[in-house]
Structure formats: structure tokens, C-alpha cells
Design an enzyme around this catalytic site. Structure first.
Site, short mmCIF file in Angstrom:
data_model
loop_
_atom_site.label_atom_id
_atom_site.label_comp_id
_atom_site.label_asym_id
_atom_site.label_seq_id
_atom_site.Cartn_x
_atom_site.Cartn_y
_atom_site.Cartn_z
N HIS A 138 0.71 6.45 9.73
CA HIS A 138 0.01 5.41 8.96
C HIS A 138 0.08 5.65 7.46
CE1 HIS A 138 -2.45 2.02 8.20
NE2 HIS A 138 -3.35 2.75 7.56
N TYR A 186 -8.87 -4.86 11.49
CA TYR A 186 -9.78 -4.87 10.32
C TYR A 186 -11.17 -5.40 10.68
CZ TYR A 186 -5.98 -3.37 7.34
OH TYR A 186 -4.97 -2.64 6.78
N HIS A 205 -0.50 1.47 5.51
CA HIS A 205 -1.63 1.88 4.68
C HIS A 205 -1.66 1.23 3.30
CE1 HIS A 205 -5.16 4.23 4.19
NE2 HIS A 205 -4.67 5.19 3.45
N VAL A 206 -0.55 1.32 2.57
CA VAL A 206 -0.47 0.66 1.26
C VAL A 206 -0.01 -0.77 1.51
CG1 VAL A 206 0.65 0.70 -0.99
CG2 VAL A 206 0.11 2.85 0.18
N HIS A 225 -3.94 4.62 -2.54
CA HIS A 225 -3.69 5.70 -1.58
C HIS A 225 -2.64 6.68 -2.10
CE1 HIS A 225 -6.11 3.28 1.02
NE2 HIS A 225 -5.22 2.33 1.13
N ASN A 245 -6.40 4.19 9.59
CA ASN A 245 -7.80 4.48 9.21
C ASN A 245 -8.76 3.38 9.67
OD1 ASN A 245 -6.22 3.20 7.07
ND2 ASN A 245 -8.17 3.07 5.97
N ASP A 274 -0.59 -2.90 9.20
CA ASP A 274 -1.78 -3.38 8.48
C ASP A 274 -1.93 -4.89 8.60
OD1 ASP A 274 -0.45 -0.94 7.21
OD2 ASP A 274 -2.46 -0.78 6.40
#
Ligand SMILES: *[C@@H]1O[C@H](CO)[C@@H](O)[C@H](O)[C@H]1NC(C)=O
Ligand SMILES: *[C@@H]1O[C@H](CO)[C@@H](O)[C@H](O)[C@H]1NC(C)=O
Ligand SMILES: *[C@@H]1O[C@H](CO)[C@@H](O)[C@H](O)[C@H]1NC(C)=O
Ligand SMILES: *[C@@H]1O[C@H](CO)[C@@H](O)[C@H](O)[C@H]1NC(C)=O
Ligand SMILES: *[C@@H]1O[C@H](CO)[C@@H](O)[C@H](O)[C@H]1NC(C)=O
Ligand SMILES: *[C@@H]1O[C@H](CO)[C@@H](O)[C@H](O)[C@H]1NC(C)=O
Ligand SMILES: [Fe+2]
Length: 477
Positions: free
Chosen positions: A326, A207, A363-364, A336, A241, A175
């Protein structure tokens, strides 16, 4: 009896203390609370290399600095091939890579292919992907791209031959994005004295999708920002994502379009049928990459592939079995929460059966490490649906704290669940340092500390060769 007796008593005390506490450690580390802000387009890290048609990642209004935007990843199953990717902006130019080993003057040429894509009103540059094959193990290679116009030179070191006792050091980043914090995470990783040799990237790259119309210029800047690492050592990619980029409102109906055009992975080498799930072997590790955003229910291609793939893992050849995905299965933040649950239900029994050593997810936007736990006894009616300590289960690590524009996940579920050994909402990265077939040293580094400060660390004992209890903080019951 003396020493044994002492340890028995000490252990009993530890057990007693832990019977009354809930989870492991929720770090009380205090950091400045600042918003994560993307670096502006004219930042040094995004500078375009000078020279006509120079290999880079598009977007050429700055022509002053020598900068980087080439990237490499493993190009086959065992580490004897490398995929080199780069962008030329002014004209297609050449997709050839010239390369030679440190010990040789014999220069070879590999020919690749170029692709382009449009995304709403954005047109990509010419994106080249060239696979260099039949490399020697454990060898430094130099390579050049941009042949014919502005040529730029880089280098990488191939891994040792796949085998059980080969030490190797992986970095873990997730991330990442392109904020000032992202730059700190990357700098921290580069300066880490444990010297990561390959990055296992757990998804969510640029992003760009946080910008209007998913402004793909931000994919280009991300490529140039990360080039200073990924042109010199492979990053193993996982799709998150933020790679989906599906925007039907503006006519963008093909998921993963920018990601799949820009980042190629050697998925066919592991008999995968799509680039979102695949595996590579590197040194003493067998690394399985799973796709949280592709179908994984029974009979789906990913399910069938993983079923077969786990049978191919040979712990005599690759003692360490590592899985990347992920969306985490075990996550005690209020972000999440339980998103990974349906995939956990599908695959967790396999992970326990095949004794996966560690699962890394992102993800987190925070850090968390679990105990070895599983939750596979449930059968709808038996009420056995609580994670239990399980020495055949992996440790789950969330390393989604690269520093992207969405900021830190600070809101945690309380009390800390028993399966959670350590959690902290700080940006950072990790290092997984394999020593031999039985031992690996794992450490997490928060960005606020010096490069050598391990904010969380633990010895991993291999689940196949040394399946001794390696839990750290407390006892589940
Ligand atoms: C794309 O469209 C947006 C919104 O209409 C606009 O701001 C931007 O300048 C356009 N970009 C290009 C490359 O045409
Ligand atoms: C750039 O390189 C390509 C391929 O080698 C060549 O065809 C083209 O003429 C070069 N352009 C310039 C301006 O040198
Ligand atoms: C990013 O980090 C590098 C290395 O520490 C530094 O040289 C550069 O100035 C930083 N750029 C920004 C925009 O923070
Ligand atoms: C597993 O790997 C070892 C070492 O490379 C090899 O000798 C053995 O034949 C392999 N086992 C299988 C079932 O392929
Ligand atoms: C933390 O998350 C919980 C559950 O979603 C929510 O009820 C609570 O308001 C959140 N707390 C803060 C400070 O945002
Ligand atoms: C494996 O590495 C660990 C940690 O460095 C070390 O203590 C152990 O002796 C090593 N085992 C062998 C067989 O070399
Ligand atoms: Fe994500």
C-alpha cells in the site's frame, strides 16, 4: 559504422540534455479541480438486488433495481480455486455455491461458511465465504449464490495454467473509494480495450472510515458498487491504512475487523500466517502482497515469510515477479512522503537481489512511475544514500489515484527527483499486459481521456529473461 555512429551521437545528445535536467516528466495536464464527492446512498450503483434474502452486501431500503455485490478472488496458490463471498441480509440462508463449466451440464455444489460482526452500533449481514476448488484452467464457469431463496447467477474465467509463456493482462486500481470519480475509474477500467482479466488492488477499499463511527454501511455500499467487476473477475487484495478501522474511543480495538470479515484471501496456500501478506501465482506471474501496516522488522512473521517466499520464486515457471503494497517506497509527492521508508530499508536489498520486475503501491492519491533505481549502499557512515540507477531493481509505480473522497494529491516535491520518470495528479488506473517471458506492456489511463488513450506507457523487459535497460526518460549519474 553509419547507423551505429548516428545512434551513438543521438545517445550522447540525450545524455547531455539529461545531465542538466533533474527528474523525468511532471505532466502539465490540466483538469477541472473539483472536490471528490461520495455518491449518495440512493445512487444506482448501490442499489440492492430485488428478491427475498438476495445475495448482496446488506442495507436494504431500496428494492427496485437488479444490482450486484458478490465478489471473488483467487482461492489457492495457482489459480484452480476461487473464493466466492457475498452477503445475505434477511436471514442466514445458504452458504452453498452451485457451479458448472461452460462445456458441461454437470452442476456441482461447494459448501462454505458464514460470519457476522458488529462494529460500534452496526451489525453486519450474514457474510458468506465459499471456496470452489479443483477447477479446470482456462475455462469459463457459471456460479449461483443465494440458493434456497433468491438465487443470482454470475460467471468467471479461470486463468491458464501457470507457465513461462502465458500471456495475461492485469488491471491496477488503488485507493478507490466510492465517489463519482471512483465510478469513472471503474467504468474506464471495464471499457479499456486491453481488457484486464484480474485486478491487482493496492489497498484502501471503501473509505467507510471517513464517516462518523466508520459507518460500516459504506462497506456494504462499496461491495455493491464494485460487484459489477469483482463478481466476474478476481481482485487480488492488499490491505491499506483505510482497512485498519481501529477506533478504541468507541470500543473498536481489533484492527482490520470489517476488512477481514468481508474480504478473504488464500494466505495459507503460500504458508503465510496472516491474511495481510501472501502470494499467488497466476499465469506467468508470481505476485507477492506485502502489508505496510503489519510488523516487518527482523524476526517478525512477515519478515520471515518474505525471506522464505523469495526463495520459492521460480522464474522458469513464473518469469514475472510483481509486488503489491500500500505505502510506496519511492514517492515524490508532499503526501505520505517517506512513509514507506522503514520498509524500504528492510526489504529493498532483497528486491534487487531477486530482481523484482515491478512494485505497485497506492496510498498517495496520484500517479507516479519511477526509473529502475535502488538505494541500498548506505551503511550509516558512507554517505551513499541517494537512489542510483540499477537495472536489477524494480520499477516503482504509485497508482493510488482511484478517486476516493479525500481528493487528489497535487503538491509535489520540487524539483522532480531523478528517480521519478513520470508523475501526474489525475485519477485513473493502469494495465500490465504480459506478452511473453521477456515483454510486458504497461499503460496508465487518466479518467478524463477516452478509454483507449494511454497517458503514460512503457515496455517492461523481464529482469530475469531479458534484463536489458528499459528506462524511458533520463539518465542518472
Ligand atoms: C449509530 O449511532 C449513530 C450516532 O449516535 C446514529 O446516528 C446512528 O443512527 C446509529 N445507527 C444505528 C444502526 O443504530
Ligand atoms: C431461505 O433459504 C433457507 C436455506 O435454504 C431456508 O431454510 C429458508 O426456509 C428459506 N426462506 C424462505 C422464506 O424461503
Ligand atoms: C456509474 O457508472 C455507471 C457506468 O458508467 C453508470 O451507468 C452509472 O449511472 C454511474 N453512477 C453514478 C452514480 O455516477
Ligand atoms: C522451476 O520450474 C520449472 C518449470 O516448471 C521446473 O522444471 C523446475 O524443476 C523448477 N525448479 C525448481 C528449483 O523447483
Ligand atoms: C506543499 O507541501 C509543502 C511541504 O509540506 C508545504 O510547505 C507547502 O506549503 C505545500 N504547498 C501547498 C500549495 O499546499
Ligand atoms: C515477446 O513479445 C514481444 C512483444 O510482443 C515480441 O516483440 C517478441 O518477439 C516476443 N518474443 C517471443 C520469443 O515471442
Ligand atoms: Fe492509504
Amino acid at each position: 559504422m553509419g547507423v551505429m555512429g548516428f545512434w551513438t551521437i543521438a545517445l550522447a545528445l540525450v545524455v547531455n540534455v539529461c545531465m542538466v535536467c533533474d527528474g523525468g516528466t511532471t505532466s502539465l495536464f490540466l483538469r477541472e479541480v473539483e472536490k471528490a464527492v461520495d455518491m449518495p446512498l440512493d445512487s444506482d450503483v448501490f442499489a440492492v438486488p430485488s428478491g427475498y434474502n438476495a445475495p448482496q452486501q446488506e442495507f436494504s431500503f431500496l428494492l427496485l433495481f437488479e444490482s450486484m455485490s458478490v465478489h471473488i478472488t483467487q482461492g489457492d496458490l495457482v489459480g484452480k480455486a476461487v473464493i466466492v463471498s457475498w452477503v445475505t441480509e434477511d436471514e442466514p440462508g445458504s452458504s452453498k455455491v452451485r457451479y458448472w463449466s461452460e462445456n458441461s451440464n454437470h452442476k456441482k455444489i461447494a459448501e462454505g461458511k458464514l460470519v457476522t460482526y458488529r462494529f460500534f452500533n452496526y451489525s453486519s449481514g450474514f457474510i458468506h465465504h465459499t471456496t470452489i476448488r479443483n477447477l479446470e484452467y482456462n475455462t469459463k464457469y457459471y456460479y449461483e449464490v443465494g440458493l434456497g431463496n433468491t438465487t443470482r447467477q454470475f460467471w468467471f474465467v479461470t486463468p491458464p495454467e501457470v507457465g513461462p509463456d502465458v500471456p495475461y493482462t492485469f488491471g491496477l486500481i488503488g485507493d478507490l473509494g466510492q465517489t463519482f470519480d471512483s465510478n469513472k475509474t471503474l467504468s474506464h477500467y471495464e471499457l479499456n480495450p486491453r481488457k484486464g482479466q484480474t485486478v491487482l488492488f493496492v489497498g484502501d477499499l471503501s473509505y467507510a472510515d471517513n464517516y462518523p463511527n466508520h459507518d460500516n454501511v459504506r462497506w456494504d455500499t462499496w461491495g455493491r458498487f464494485t460487484e459489477r467487476s469483482v463478481a466476474y473477475q478476481p481482485w487480488i487484495w492488499t490491505a491499506g491504512n483505510h482497512e485498519i478501522d481501529l477506533v478504541p474511543e468507541i470500543g473498536e480495538t481489533i484492527p482490520f475487523k470489517p476488512y477481514t470479515h468481508r474480504y478473504h484471501v488464500p494466505y495459507k496456500a503460500s504458508q503465510s500466517t496472516a491474511p495481510y501478506w501472501y502470494s499467488v501465482k497466476r499465469a506467468s506471474a508470481h505476485i507477492i502482497v506485502l502489508a505496510s501496516y503489519s510488523a516487518y522488522g527482523k524476526y517478525t512473521p512477515q519478515y520471515q515469510w518474505l525471506d522464505q517466499e523469495l526463495l520459492k520464486v521460480n522464474r522458469t515457471e513464473t518469469p514475472w515477479l510483481i509486488v503489491l503494497m500500500h505505502s510506496p517506497w519511492y514517492n515524490s509527492y508532499n503526501y505520505h512522503y517517506m512513509e514507506g521508508e522503514s520498509m524500504r530499508v528492510m526489504f529493498e536489498p532483497w528486491f534487487v537481489k531477486h530482481k523484482v520486475d515491478v512494485v505497485f503501491a497506492g496510498h498517495v492519491h496520484a500517479y507516479e512511475r519511477t526509473e529502475r533505481v535502488s538505494n541500498i549502499a548506505y551503511n550509516i557512515v558512507n554517505r551513499h544514500c541517494t537512489p542510483v540507477k540499477d537495472q536489477s531493481a524494480p520499477v516503482y509505480i504509485t497508482i493510488g489515484d482511484g478517486g476516493n473522497i479525500e481528493g487528489l494529491a497535487k503538491n509535489m516535491t520540487e524539483p522532480q527527483p531523478k528517480y521519478s520518470a513520470y508523475r501526474e495528479a489525475s485519477f485513473g488506473h493502469s494495465i500490465f499486459e504480459i506478452k511473453n517471458r521477456t515483454h510486458a506492456h504497461y499503460s496508465w489511463y487518466r479518467n478524463q481521456d477516452g478509454e483507449a488513450v494511454e497517458a503514460d506507457s512503457v515496455w517492461f523487459f523481464n529482469r530475469y529473461w531479458h534484463p536489458v535497460d528499459d528506462s524511458t526518460s533520463h539518465v542518472l549519474h
